[in-house]
Design a protein around this motif. Structure first.
Motif, PDB file in Angstrom:
ATOM      1  N   LEU A  94      51.616  41.582  33.497  1.00 32.77           N
ATOM      2  CA  LEU A  94      52.847  41.156  33.451  1.00 32.77           C
ATOM      3  C   LEU A  94      52.294  40.622  32.009  1.00 32.77           C
ATOM      4  CD1 LEU A  94      54.777  38.198  35.320  1.00 32.77           C
ATOM      5  CD2 LEU A  94      55.411  40.812  34.132  1.00 32.77           C
ATOM      6  N   SER A  95      51.449  41.252  30.820  1.00 32.96           N
ATOM      7  CA  SER A  95      51.015  40.493  29.769  1.00 32.96           C
ATOM      8  C   SER A  95      51.683  41.131  28.474  1.00 32.96           C
ATOM      9  CB  SER A  95      49.325  41.209  29.950  1.00 32.96           C
ATOM     10  OG  SER A  95      48.510  39.725  31.008  1.00 32.96           O
ATOM     11  N   HIS A  96      51.563  40.288  27.925  1.00 34.24           N
ATOM     12  CA  HIS A  96      52.561  41.326  26.954  1.00 34.24           C
ATOM     13  C   HIS A  96      51.495  40.717  25.163  1.00 34.24           C
ATOM     14  CE1 HIS A  96      55.786  42.209  28.214  1.00 34.24           C
ATOM     15  NE2 HIS A  96      56.298  41.246  29.643  1.00 34.24           N
ATOM     16  N   SER A  97      50.199  40.331  25.569  1.00 35.70           N
ATOM     17  CA  SER A  97      49.456  40.155  24.393  1.00 35.70           C
ATOM     18  C   SER A  97      47.804  40.568  24.838  1.00 35.70           C
ATOM     19  CB  SER A  97      49.285  38.685  23.348  1.00 35.70           C
ATOM     20  OG  SER A  97      48.983  37.863  24.671  1.00 35.70           O
ATOM     21  N   MET A  98      46.859  41.034  23.679  1.00 36.59           N
ATOM     22  CA  MET A  98      45.359  40.872  24.668  1.00 36.59           C
ATOM     23  C   MET A  98      44.923  40.024  25.422  1.00 36.59           C
ATOM     24  SD  MET A  98      43.182  43.175  26.030  1.00 36.59           S
ATOM     25  CE  MET A  98      44.229  45.322  24.307  1.00 36.59           C
ATOM     26  N   GLY A  99      44.567  39.089  24.296  1.00 41.37           N
ATOM     27  CA  GLY A  99      44.470  37.884  24.687  1.00 41.37           C
ATOM     28  C   GLY A  99      44.883  37.899  26.127  1.00 41.37           C
ATOM     29  N   MET A 100      46.385  37.504  26.411  1.00 44.83           N
ATOM     30  CA  MET A 100      46.771  37.025  27.651  1.00 44.83           C
ATOM     31  C   MET A 100      45.938  38.435  29.105  1.00 44.83           C
ATOM     32  SD  MET A 100      50.416  37.150  28.513  1.00 44.83           S
ATOM     33  CE  MET A 100      51.085  36.668  30.370  1.00 44.83           C
ATOM     34  N   LEU A 101      46.019  39.856  28.458  1.00 39.28           N
ATOM     35  CA  LEU A 101      45.623  40.200  29.147  1.00 39.28           C
ATOM     36  C   LEU A 101      43.987  40.146  29.771  1.00 39.28           C
ATOM     37  CD1 LEU A 101      45.933  43.757  30.435  1.00 39.28           C
ATOM     38  CD2 LEU A 101      44.475  44.675  28.515  1.00 39.28           C
ATOM     39  N   LEU A 102      43.076  39.565  29.062  1.00 42.98           N
ATOM     40  CA  LEU A 102      41.862  39.450  28.483  1.00 42.98           C
ATOM     41  C   LEU A 102      41.307  38.434  29.689  1.00 42.98           C
ATOM     42  CD1 LEU A 102      40.242  40.467  25.124  1.00 42.98           C
ATOM     43  CD2 LEU A 102      40.498  41.986  27.368  1.00 42.98           C
ATOM     44  N   VAL A 103      42.350  37.582  29.437  1.00 39.20           N
ATOM     45  CA  VAL A 103      42.061  36.199  30.639  1.00 39.20           C
ATOM     46  C   VAL A 103      42.430  36.381  32.280  1.00 39.20           C
ATOM     47  CG1 VAL A 103      43.520  34.131  31.291  1.00 39.20           C
ATOM     48  CG2 VAL A 103      42.890  34.343  28.713  1.00 39.20           C
ATOM     49  N   PHE A 104      43.130  37.182  31.702  1.00 38.58           N
ATOM     50  CA  PHE A 104      44.360  37.455  33.441  1.00 38.58           C
ATOM     51  C   PHE A 104      42.843  39.210  34.316  1.00 38.58           C
ATOM     52  CE2 PHE A 104      48.375  36.716  32.691  1.00 38.58           C
ATOM     53  CZ  PHE A 104      48.542  35.315  33.582  1.00 38.58           C
ATOM     54  N   ARG A 105      42.365  39.999  33.240  1.00 38.79           N
ATOM     55  CA  ARG A 105      41.264  40.231  33.775  1.00 38.79           C
ATOM     56  C   ARG A 105      40.229  39.648  34.431  1.00 38.79           C
ATOM     57  NH1 ARG A 105      40.324  44.742  35.874  1.00 38.79           N
ATOM     58  NH2 ARG A 105      38.827  45.828  34.528  1.00 38.79           N
ATOM     59  N   LEU A 106      39.656  38.797  33.330  1.00 33.71           N
ATOM     60  CA  LEU A 106      38.493  37.687  33.894  1.00 33.71           C
ATOM     61  C   LEU A 106      38.853  37.658  35.062  1.00 33.71           C
ATOM     62  CD1 LEU A 106      35.952  36.164  33.137  1.00 33.71           C
ATOM     63  CD2 LEU A 106      37.196  33.970  32.041  1.00 33.71           C
ATOM     64  N   VAL A 107      40.016  36.816  35.766  1.00 37.78           N
ATOM     65  CA  VAL A 107      40.377  36.202  36.856  1.00 37.78           C
ATOM     66  C   VAL A 107      40.372  37.009  37.564  1.00 37.78           C
ATOM     67  CG1 VAL A 107      42.140  34.651  38.188  1.00 37.78           C
ATOM     68  CG2 VAL A 107      41.747  34.119  35.536  1.00 37.78           C
ATOM     69  N   GLN A 108      40.762  38.326  37.418  1.00 39.98           N
ATOM     70  CA  GLN A 108      40.166  39.311  38.722  1.00 39.98           C
ATOM     71  C   GLN A 108      38.562  39.686  38.734  1.00 39.98           C
ATOM     72  OE1 GLN A 108      42.577  42.976  37.080  1.00 39.98           O
ATOM     73  NE2 GLN A 108      43.642  43.098  38.355  1.00 39.98           N
ATOM     74  N   GLY A 109      38.633  39.724  37.889  1.00 38.87           N
ATOM     75  CA  GLY A 109      37.062  39.967  38.243  1.00 38.87           C
ATOM     76  C   GLY A 109      36.340  38.337  39.013  1.00 38.87           C
ATOM     77  N   VAL A 110      36.377  37.543  38.681  1.00 40.70           N
ATOM     78  CA  VAL A 110      36.743  36.454  39.594  1.00 40.70           C
ATOM     79  C   VAL A 110      37.039  36.551  41.221  1.00 40.70           C
ATOM     80  CG1 VAL A 110      36.814  33.627  40.427  1.00 40.70           C
ATOM     81  CG2 VAL A 110      36.444  35.122  37.596  1.00 40.70           C
ATOM     82  N   GLY A 111      38.287  37.438  41.437  1.00 43.19           N
ATOM     83  CA  GLY A 111      39.029  37.520  42.621  1.00 43.19           C
ATOM     84  C   GLY A 111      38.028  38.498  43.572  1.00 43.19           C
ATOM     85  N   ALA A 112      37.646  39.403  42.766  1.00 37.59           N
ATOM     86  CA  ALA A 112      36.586  40.339  43.429  1.00 37.59           C
ATOM     87  C   ALA A 112      35.164  40.623  43.816  1.00 37.59           C
ATOM     88  CB  ALA A 112      36.587  41.847  42.150  1.00 37.59           C
ATOM     89  N   GLY A 113      34.794  39.298  42.079  1.00 41.09           N
ATOM     90  CA  GLY A 113      33.255  38.924  43.178  1.00 41.09           C
ATOM     91  C   GLY A 113      33.450  38.025  44.083  1.00 41.09           C
ATOM     92  N   LEU A 114      34.466  37.429  44.309  1.00 42.18           N
ATOM     93  CA  LEU A 114      34.638  36.769  45.632  1.00 42.18           C
ATOM     94  C   LEU A 114      34.642  37.152  47.633  1.00 42.18           C
ATOM     95  CD1 LEU A 114      37.192  33.060  44.761  1.00 42.18           C
ATOM     96  CD2 LEU A 114      33.895  33.465  44.764  1.00 42.18           C
ATOM     97  N   LEU A 115      35.184  38.412  47.011  1.00 45.18           N
ATOM     98  CA  LEU A 115      35.895  39.195  47.693  1.00 45.18           C
ATOM     99  C   LEU A 115      35.022  40.413  48.255  1.00 45.18           C
ATOM    100  CD1 LEU A 115      37.116  42.459  47.904  1.00 45.18           C
ATOM    101  CD2 LEU A 115      38.626  40.968  46.841  1.00 45.18           C
ATOM    102  N   VAL A 116      33.918  40.080  47.298  1.00 46.32           N
ATOM    103  CA  VAL A 116      33.258  41.949  47.487  1.00 46.32           C
ATOM    104  C   VAL A 116      31.697  41.518  48.567  1.00 46.32           C
ATOM    105  CG1 VAL A 116      31.101  43.070  47.100  1.00 46.32           C
ATOM    106  CG2 VAL A 116      33.455  43.292  45.477  1.00 46.32           C
ATOM    107  N   PRO A 117      31.324  39.820  48.753  1.00 48.59           N
ATOM    108  CA  PRO A 117      30.498  39.339  50.340  1.00 48.59           C
ATOM    109  C   PRO A 117      31.142  39.501  51.301  1.00 48.59           C
ATOM    110  CG  PRO A 117      29.911  38.581  48.065  1.00 48.59           C
ATOM    111  CD  PRO A 117      31.372  39.236  47.426  1.00 48.59           C
TER     112      PRO A 117
END
Length: 385
Positions: A94-117
């Protein structure tokens, strides 16, 4: 283990594999779509951060998530990770700006870091090294297939239905992983202060000196694999002047060999010298690539994919065997962290070759550097086996 318990473990392994595939698919299909995203949202200077911020966030979260997973069980951490990852994926779409996209990519990374272990900890539920090796091998195979499918799907979706719908295709994986994990993964009573992680919690003394060797080899493997993936296309373009489609075809044997290696490594993971054999294979692959022509580089890269693909299940199996029952997720997450650190360090260092020398000289220098890394891994493997 009872029949019902065995079925729960199988379902939990399926959930773990689905979660790892969702994370891999999101990264690989995004790589294909990034030029279009940059063209739509602007900020060409943020190109590297579209992927980089995800990798940075997932890497930084790994050590904490591994220790906490050992305390509270795989299910809470996996569900939290998949929930964060899934919501962030919707946000990316749903991102319509690069700033919004990068914020959600950061949150995605946190989620991946939680589920991998949590996903890796599920493998620790298996009874013996052979079963764990098979599980890691099949999990690796699924991720390699995701690496192959991701760019193909990402390219098609970006061209015909739009990159947002292409990325949304990972949401069903999130829902399926959540449902499977809810009915199968183990949990534990949360101790007081379960979220606090001190330096002593990361020591993993129960794994002894063997863990240091495993982490060193994981570091080298991560560096070698990402360097080949990064610099092989450069060599094919700068030295042999191949176009993008031809380069893609030359990368395919390496990806397929990595899939075969993952299954093979899982099968042989319980053998004492399995990892040593992988390093010997990497050295042989460097020798095959030495002539420097297109065929030699393609075959050498395939050998690297086979060796690295086989080595990782063996290393993870050895890690979980060396660690105590209460430190399986923490030790496994450190292996992943070492791989990421190797990739992060190798790229800028080896990048000095193409940046400061002529292309043919740089290509030879890269090959010598990778051979030296393989020799180092072979020495460590022999001393720690």
């Amino acid at each position: 283990m009872t029949v019902s318990a065995s079925r729960r473990v199988v379902v939990a392994l399926c959930a773990a594999t689905v979660g790892m595939c969702a994370s891999t698919l999101q990264q690989t299909l995004l790589a294909t779509a990034t030029p279009t995203i940059i063209g739509e949202l602007g900020h060409r200077d943020a190109y590297a951060w579209v992927s980089g911020i995800y990798l940075l966030a997932s890497t930084l979260v790994l050590p904490w998530a591994g220790v906490v997973t050992d305390r509270v069980g795989a299910r809470p951490m996996y569900l939290a990770g998949m929930g964060v990852f899934g919501l962030a994926t919707v946000g990316v779409c749903l991102s319509h700006s690069m700033g919004m996209l990068l914020v959600f990519r950061l949150v995605q990374g946190v989620g991946a870091g939680l589920l991998v272990p949590a996903a890796l900890a599920v493998v620790g539920l298996l009874d013996d090294d052979r079963a764990r090796g098979h599980a890691f091998g099949l999990m690796g195979l699924a991720q390699v297939l995701a690496n192959v499918v991701g760019p193909l799907w990402g390219g098609w979706a970006t061209e015909f239905i739009g990159w947002r719908w292409g990325m949304a295709a990972t949401v069903p994986f999130v829902v399926a992983g959540w449902a499977l994990a809810s009915m199968s993964m183990p949990t534990a009573a949360q101790p007081a202060g379960w979220w606090r992680v001190r330096h002593g919690d990361m020591a993993l003394r129960s794994a002894g000196s063997s863990l240091a060797g495993i982490l060193a080899m994981a570091f080298l493997l991560g560096g070698v694999m990402v360097s080949v993936v990064t610099f092989l296309p450069w060599a094919l373009q700068a030295v042999h002047h191949l176009d993008a489609s031809a380069i893609g075809r030359r990368l395919l044997p390496m990806l397929l060999a990595s899939a075969v290696g993952s299954v093979l490594g899982g099968t042989l993971a319980s053998h004492r010298r399995a990892v040593t054999g992988c390093w010997l294979l990497l050295l042989a692959a460097c020798a095959v690539a030495a002539p420097g022509n297109v065929t030699a580089l393609t075959l050498g890269a395939a050998g690297v994919g086979l060796g690295c693909g086989a080595a990782l299940p063996a290393l993870l199996t050895r890690t979980q065997t060396a660690a105590s029952a209460g430190q399986v997720a923490g030790a496994s997450s450190l292996v992943q962290l070492a791989r990421h650190a190797g990739a992060a360090l190798f790229l800028p260092i080896l990048g000095l070759w193409p940046a400061h020398t002529l292309a043919p000289v740089a290509s030879a220098g890269l090959l010598i550097s990778l051979s030296a890394a393989a020799v180092g891994g072979l020495v460590i493997s022999w001393r720690t086996s």
